[in-house]
Motif scaffolding. Structure first.
Motif, PDB file in Angstrom:
ATOM      1  N   VAL A  95      43.817  65.831  37.488  1.00  0.00           N
ATOM      2  CA  VAL A  95      44.745  65.329  38.487  1.00  0.00           C
ATOM      3  C   VAL A  95      46.016  64.865  37.793  1.00  0.00           C
ATOM      4  CG1 VAL A  95      43.722  63.019  38.380  1.00  0.00           C
ATOM      5  CG2 VAL A  95      45.037  63.690  40.399  1.00  0.00           C
ATOM      6  N   ASP A  96      47.145  65.069  38.446  1.00  0.00           N
ATOM      7  CA  ASP A  96      48.440  64.562  38.004  1.00  0.00           C
ATOM      8  C   ASP A  96      49.114  63.910  39.206  1.00  0.00           C
ATOM      9  OD1 ASP A  96      48.900  65.633  35.155  1.00  0.00           O
ATOM     10  OD2 ASP A  96      48.262  67.418  36.249  1.00  0.00           O
ATOM     11  N   GLY A  97      49.773  62.784  38.975  1.00  0.00           N
ATOM     12  CA  GLY A  97      50.419  62.124  40.086  1.00  0.00           C
ATOM     13  C   GLY A  97      51.525  61.192  39.645  1.00  0.00           C
ATOM     14  N   ARG A  98      52.341  60.810  40.628  1.00  0.00           N
ATOM     15  CA  ARG A  98      53.405  59.844  40.353  1.00  0.00           C
ATOM     16  C   ARG A  98      53.698  59.067  41.630  1.00  0.00           C
ATOM     17  NH1 ARG A  98      55.998  64.899  40.430  1.00  0.00           N
ATOM     18  NH2 ARG A  98      57.612  65.135  42.051  1.00  0.00           N
ATOM     19  N   LEU A  99      54.230  57.857  41.435  1.00  0.00           N
ATOM     20  CA  LEU A  99      54.518  56.954  42.545  1.00  0.00           C
ATOM     21  C   LEU A  99      55.769  56.158  42.226  1.00  0.00           C
ATOM     22  CD1 LEU A  99      53.791  55.251  45.124  1.00  0.00           C
ATOM     23  CD2 LEU A  99      52.436  53.803  43.597  1.00  0.00           C
ATOM     24  N   GLU A 100      56.647  56.028  43.216  1.00  0.00           N
ATOM     25  CA  GLU A 100      57.825  55.179  43.122  1.00  0.00           C
ATOM     26  C   GLU A 100      57.958  54.399  44.419  1.00  0.00           C
ATOM     27  OE1 GLU A 100      61.361  57.268  42.149  1.00  0.00           O
ATOM     28  OE2 GLU A 100      60.518  58.268  40.369  1.00  0.00           O
ATOM     29  N   ALA A 101      58.261  53.110  44.316  1.00  0.00           N
ATOM     30  CA  ALA A 101      58.405  52.281  45.516  1.00  0.00           C
ATOM     31  C   ALA A 101      59.255  51.070  45.204  1.00  0.00           C
ATOM     32  CB  ALA A 101      57.035  51.853  46.037  1.00  0.00           C
ATOM     33  N   GLU A 102      59.908  50.532  46.238  1.00  0.00           N
ATOM     34  CA  GLU A 102      60.676  49.304  46.097  1.00  0.00           C
ATOM     35  C   GLU A 102      60.687  48.574  47.426  1.00  0.00           C
ATOM     36  OE1 GLU A 102      64.859  49.630  45.472  1.00  0.00           O
ATOM     37  OE2 GLU A 102      65.026  51.503  46.631  1.00  0.00           O
ATOM     38  N   GLY A 103      60.855  47.248  47.359  1.00  0.00           N
ATOM     39  CA  GLY A 103      60.880  46.453  48.573  1.00  0.00           C
ATOM     40  C   GLY A 103      61.047  44.985  48.254  1.00  0.00           C
ATOM     41  N   SER A 146      59.524  40.818  49.855  1.00  0.00           N
ATOM     42  CA  SER A 146      58.310  40.149  50.325  1.00  0.00           C
ATOM     43  C   SER A 146      57.985  40.444  51.775  1.00  0.00           C
ATOM     44  CB  SER A 146      58.446  38.634  50.138  1.00  0.00           C
ATOM     45  OG  SER A 146      59.576  38.147  50.847  1.00  0.00           O
ATOM     46  N   SER A 147      58.931  41.033  52.523  1.00  0.00           N
ATOM     47  CA  SER A 147      58.692  41.268  53.944  1.00  0.00           C
ATOM     48  C   SER A 147      58.594  42.739  54.325  1.00  0.00           C
ATOM     49  CB  SER A 147      59.796  40.615  54.792  1.00  0.00           C
ATOM     50  OG  SER A 147      61.066  41.150  54.442  1.00  0.00           O
ATOM     51  N   GLU A 148      59.027  43.648  53.451  1.00  0.00           N
ATOM     52  CA  GLU A 148      58.951  45.066  53.816  1.00  0.00           C
ATOM     53  C   GLU A 148      59.067  45.962  52.590  1.00  0.00           C
ATOM     54  OE1 GLU A 148      62.334  46.870  55.843  1.00  0.00           O
ATOM     55  OE2 GLU A 148      63.444  45.003  55.506  1.00  0.00           O
ATOM     56  N   ILE A 149      58.633  47.216  52.780  1.00  0.00           N
ATOM     57  CA  ILE A 149      58.815  48.278  51.792  1.00  0.00           C
ATOM     58  C   ILE A 149      60.084  49.029  52.167  1.00  0.00           C
ATOM     59  CG2 ILE A 149      57.849  50.358  50.762  1.00  0.00           C
ATOM     60  CD1 ILE A 149      55.081  49.324  51.542  1.00  0.00           C
ATOM     61  N   PHE A 150      61.088  49.013  51.276  1.00  0.00           N
ATOM     62  CA  PHE A 150      62.322  49.727  51.565  1.00  0.00           C
ATOM     63  C   PHE A 150      62.093  51.237  51.551  1.00  0.00           C
ATOM     64  CE2 PHE A 150      64.595  45.955  49.392  1.00  0.00           C
ATOM     65  CZ  PHE A 150      64.471  45.202  50.555  1.00  0.00           C
ATOM     66  N   SER A 151      61.446  51.692  50.498  1.00  0.00           N
ATOM     67  CA  SER A 151      61.181  53.122  50.358  1.00  0.00           C
ATOM     68  C   SER A 151      60.026  53.316  49.397  1.00  0.00           C
ATOM     69  CB  SER A 151      62.418  53.875  49.852  1.00  0.00           C
ATOM     70  OG  SER A 151      62.752  53.448  48.538  1.00  0.00           O
ATOM     71  N   ALA A 152      59.370  54.453  49.522  1.00  0.00           N
ATOM     72  CA  ALA A 152      58.262  54.800  48.633  1.00  0.00           C
ATOM     73  C   ALA A 152      58.060  56.307  48.677  1.00  0.00           C
ATOM     74  CB  ALA A 152      56.980  54.082  49.038  1.00  0.00           C
ATOM     75  N   ALA A 153      57.631  56.851  47.555  1.00  0.00           N
ATOM     76  CA  ALA A 153      57.336  58.286  47.482  1.00  0.00           C
ATOM     77  C   ALA A 153      56.190  58.496  46.499  1.00  0.00           C
ATOM     78  CB  ALA A 153      58.566  59.079  47.050  1.00  0.00           C
ATOM     79  N   ALA A 154      55.286  59.388  46.850  1.00  0.00           N
ATOM     80  CA  ALA A 154      54.130  59.659  45.996  1.00  0.00           C
ATOM     81  C   ALA A 154      53.769  61.136  46.082  1.00  0.00           C
ATOM     82  CB  ALA A 154      52.939  58.809  46.415  1.00  0.00           C
ATOM     83  N   GLN A 155      53.225  61.647  44.991  1.00  0.00           N
ATOM     84  CA  GLN A 155      52.744  63.031  44.948  1.00  0.00           C
ATOM     85  C   GLN A 155      51.546  63.110  44.028  1.00  0.00           C
ATOM     86  OE1 GLN A 155      55.554  66.377  44.707  1.00  0.00           O
ATOM     87  NE2 GLN A 155      54.343  67.167  42.987  1.00  0.00           N
ATOM     88  N   ILE A 156      50.503  63.780  44.488  1.00  0.00           N
ATOM     89  CA  ILE A 156      49.280  63.964  43.704  1.00  0.00           C
ATOM     90  C   ILE A 156      48.950  65.460  43.703  1.00  0.00           C
ATOM     91  CG2 ILE A 156      46.828  63.436  43.507  1.00  0.00           C
ATOM     92  CD1 ILE A 156      47.362  60.836  44.964  1.00  0.00           C
ATOM     93  N   ASP A 157      48.715  66.001  42.518  1.00  0.00           N
ATOM     94  CA  ASP A 157      48.385  67.419  42.365  1.00  0.00           C
ATOM     95  C   ASP A 157      47.022  67.567  41.716  1.00  0.00           C
ATOM     96  OD1 ASP A 157      50.806  68.857  43.314  1.00  0.00           O
ATOM     97  OD2 ASP A 157      51.770  67.743  41.689  1.00  0.00           O
TER      98      ASP A 157
END
Length: 326
Positions: free
Chosen positions: A58-66, A68-79
């Motif tokens: 398996v290979d994967g990556r994750l990026e996220a930011e936010g 204390s009250s919300e997630i601004f953006s997030a992206a993930a991919q798993i192969d």
């Protein structure tokens, strides 16, 4: 604040790397995370996270930011270039489900999660899913308020592995193709759609019967499932429609069953066709059957009748036209 850069953990099978940022200097907390991972799927077996043993990479990556009250953006991919799932009980024959080129993606933006999954199978079959979850990203949001929409499509999914779950009395064969729409919420997901078995059917060895042209339509509800199914046996057809309901003491059903010249038994000693028009009500405690079952044809030729006795000499058999003295 706190910052983490190029932090990696590795062993002989894989590696996990992490970058992160936590800023507490302002009135609100800001955070950011980046991660990548790769390695073998055997870790899932050691952690017992799956009901079936799996091998592959398996290979994967994750990026996220936010904050204390919300997630601004997030992206993930798993192969998963290759994955081999072993299905079956320990000590018995195992069936291997082989998946190729599997990819899962997902991203969150403006309070909405969009995700996809696609996979290929060794026999050429495919599986695809797309889903959206609205109102996701703000903390806290009750799960029942997270609205779900999506679609599942699958083509030529091999059914042989189901024989491990049904034993000898029911043997699915061939491949299935279908499509379902998703709705509801994360706590109460719903699905509606159709599936059909192609190049195969359902064998009932104890009855000597093979069901062909098997089709199923269903729609899930909060209290149960509405369904319609049909199957043919020999030259006959059988249909069933109704509802399965969830109750505290188990599943309850209300089905209307109709058919014509449906082969029910096809054994060396018994061959019976039926044409039913009945209603079947059942629960955990009991079942009720009402209606009419016609038998257009039947052949009963037992090889042995060990409990049979000879007819007495004074028995008279009446065939409707003349008396025959025994």
């Amino acid at each position: 604040g706190f910052k983490l850069a190029d932090f990696c953990l590795a062993d002989g099978e894989g590696q996990v790397c992490l970058d992160g940022l936590l800023n507490t200097g302002n009135e609100d907390i800001y955070w950011q995370i980046k991660s990548s991972f790769s390695g073998g799927l055997n870790l899932l077996n050691r952690l017992q996270l799956l009901p079936a043993a799996v091998s592959g990479v398996v290979d994967g990556r994750l990026e996220a930011e936010g904050n204390s009250s919300e997630i601004f953006s997030a992206a993930a991919q798993i192969d998963l270039p290759e994955a081999d799932f072993e299905v079956g009980e320990s000590g018995k024959e195992l069936y291997h489900i082989l998946l190729d080129d599997t990819r899962l993606t997902g991203y969150i933006k403006d309070g909405r999660l969009k995700s996809t999954m696609r996979s290929s199978m060794a026999n050429g079959g495919t599986f695809q899913m797309s889903a959206e979850v609205n109102k996701l990203g703000k903390f806290p949001v009750p799960l029942e308020q997270l609205e779900l929409t999506g679609k599942i499509d699958f083509k030529r999914v091999n059914l042989d592995f189901l024989t491990l779950l049904t034993d000898y009395w029911l043997e699915p064969t061939g491949e299935t193709t279908g499509s379902f729409l998703l709705s509801g919420s994360l706590t109460q997901p719903r699905a509606s759609g159709d599936l059909a078995i192609i190049d195969g059917g359902i064998a009932l060895p104890n009855q000597g019967v093979a069901l062909d042209n098997v089709k199923l339509s269903l729609a899930t509800e909060e209290s149960g499932v509405q369904l319609t199914c049909q199957a043919s046996s020999a030259a006959g057809l059988l249909t069933a429609s109704g509802k399965l309901s969830y109750a505290e003491d188990g599943i309850q059903g209300d089905l209307e069953i109709a058919g014509k010249d449906f082969m029910l038994l096809n054994l060396p000693e018994y061959e019976i066709k039926i044409s039913p028009d009945v209603r079947f009500l059942f629960s955990r405690e009991k079942g009720e059957l009402s209606g009419v079952v016609n038998i257009p044809s039947a052949r009963i030729t037992p090889e042995e009748m060990t409990s049979a006795v000879s007819v007495s000499d004074d028995v008279v058999i009446v065939d409707g036209e003349e008396d025959i003295k025994g």
